[in-house]
Enzyme design. Structure first.
Site, PDB file in Angstrom:
ATOM      1  N   SER A  87       0.824  -1.207   0.000  1.00 29.52           N
ATOM      2  CA  SER A  87       0.000   0.000   0.000  1.00 29.52           C
ATOM      3  C   SER A  87       0.856   1.254   0.000  1.00 29.52           C
ATOM      4  O   SER A  87       1.953   1.275   0.579  1.00 29.52           O
ATOM      5  CB  SER A  87      -0.900   0.011   1.241  1.00 29.52           C
ATOM      6  N   TYR A 135      -2.066  -0.910  10.600  1.00 29.90           N
ATOM      7  CA  TYR A 135      -2.242  -1.395   9.228  1.00 29.90           C
ATOM      8  C   TYR A 135      -1.009  -1.062   8.394  1.00 29.90           C
ATOM      9  O   TYR A 135      -0.454  -1.928   7.710  1.00 29.90           O
ATOM     10  CB  TYR A 135      -3.484  -0.770   8.607  1.00 29.90           C
ATOM     11  N   LYS A 159       1.977  -3.629   6.632  1.00 34.46           N
ATOM     12  CA  LYS A 159       2.400  -3.655   5.233  1.00 34.46           C
ATOM     13  C   LYS A 159       3.919  -3.468   5.123  1.00 34.46           C
ATOM     14  O   LYS A 159       4.598  -4.164   4.358  1.00 34.46           O
ATOM     15  CB  LYS A 159       1.668  -2.570   4.436  1.00 34.46           C
TER      16      LYS A 159
END
Length: 338
Positions: A124, A148, A152
């Site tokens: 991302s 989050y 990643k």
């Protein structure tokens, strides 16, 4: 090639499965349906005319993975399976670290056991953090502001370290910008559980009357209309990028990072106004306070994707809003629509 697609029934995964099948790859899906539904498999079958091979289970279950790997001679893996809601990750960090990081370790360990050493990872643009100047390119420093984003970043690092330790590995980490849109057939699209976390499904739910109005978080950013600017990319363009990344891994070892974005920034209100103009449907909205951690502007430098993968985005913002609305209008209750 035989390709394992984890999370292949999800929004981006399902579109990628279609593009892989169009290239006549053999595709095996693993999904636990935590953020998807079995009906998507029927829709993929209608679109492609091909039977879908699916194993229901969790990537956190190593014995389940071993059983799947023992049944096929996999050439590569595309790894989509992961939680993706920023706000939820702040509230439940252990859930995100367990599912996004520990489960990936399981997957890579089983891949190693079965000598499958090619992976494309769903990363991302959030890994560019708060302090880089646009357009974001792959050489910039990375950081994160929430669990989050950290998950990643950590998986990117894990996969890169594995490739550095074993010259047989081929790793491509794809950093997405903001996927929207739906398949041109209107048979598959984004179908979030509960209140959408992303902008476009919220817009379409307001447009169809399921929600009263859109909340626009902040109109005092240093942008042309004060609202946040993002790089919106059609999900089909994104899916094609994964196919090209798999092809790249066939002939290139080591680890690389590639942005997938259009290189064009549109504001929230640009998107809303384009949606209204193209689809002739009003989208009432209200201005709210900024959300913590949101940056003013985010868009990609997509040069590397073109140079390495031969990929560039083809669809316009008009295509994106049209396909998003066609999906919602024809499937007002998502995959539960008859």
């Amino acid at each position: 090639m035989t390709i394992l697609v984890t999370g292949g029934a999800g929004y981006i995964g399902s579109h990628t499965v279609i593009e892989l099948l169009k290239q006549n790859e053999e595709v095996i899906i693993v999904d636990n349906f935590c953020n998807s539904v079995p009906e998507v498999l029927n829709r993929i079958n209608i679109i492609t005319g091909k039977d879908i091979i699916m194993h229901e289970g969790d990537v956190q279950d190593k014995e389940f993975l071993r059983d799947v790997f023992s049944q096929y001679d996999f050439d590569a893996v595309i790894h989509f399976a992961g939680y993706k809601a920023v706000g939820e990750s702040v509230e439940q960090p252990l859930k995100y670290y367990q599912n996004n990081i520990a489960a990936t370790l399981n997957l890579v360990e089983v891949m190693t056991e079965f000598n499958v050493k090619s992976i494309v990872f769903s990363s991302s643009a959030t890994v560019y953090g708060m302090n880089n100047q646009v357009p974001f390119n792959e050489t910039m420093p990375t950081s994160a502001t929430n669990p989050y984003g950290y998950s990643k970043l950590m998986v990117e690092q894990i996969l890169t370290d594995i490739a550095n330790s074993d010259a047989d590995w081929a790793v491509t980490n794809l950093r997405y910008f903001n996927p929207i849109g739906a398949h041109e057939s209107s048979l598959i699209g984004e179908c979030p559980n509960g209140i959408p976390n992303n902008l476009m499904p919220y817009v379409t739910q307001v447009a169809i009357g399921e929600r009263e109005e859109l909340s626009v978080f902040g109109n005092d950013y240093d942008t042309h209309d004060g609202t946040g600017v993002r790089d919106y990319i059609h999900v089909t363009d994104l899916a094609k990028g994964h196919v090209l990344a798999i092809n790249y891994n066939r002939t290139h070892k080591g680890a690389t990072v590639v942005n997938l974005g259009t290189g064009i920034g549109y504001s929230v209100l640009d998107l809303v106004k384009t949606f209204e103009e193209i689809n002739k449907v009003p989208v009432p909205y209200k201005i709210c306070d900024r959300r913590p951690g949101d940056i003013a502007t985010c868009y990609a430098d997509a040069t590397k994707a073109k140079e390495l993968l031969g990929w560039q985005a083809e669809k316009t913002l008009e295509d994106m809003v049209r396909d998003s609305w066609n999906w919602q209008a024809k499937n007002p209750h998502g995959y539960h629509t008859k």
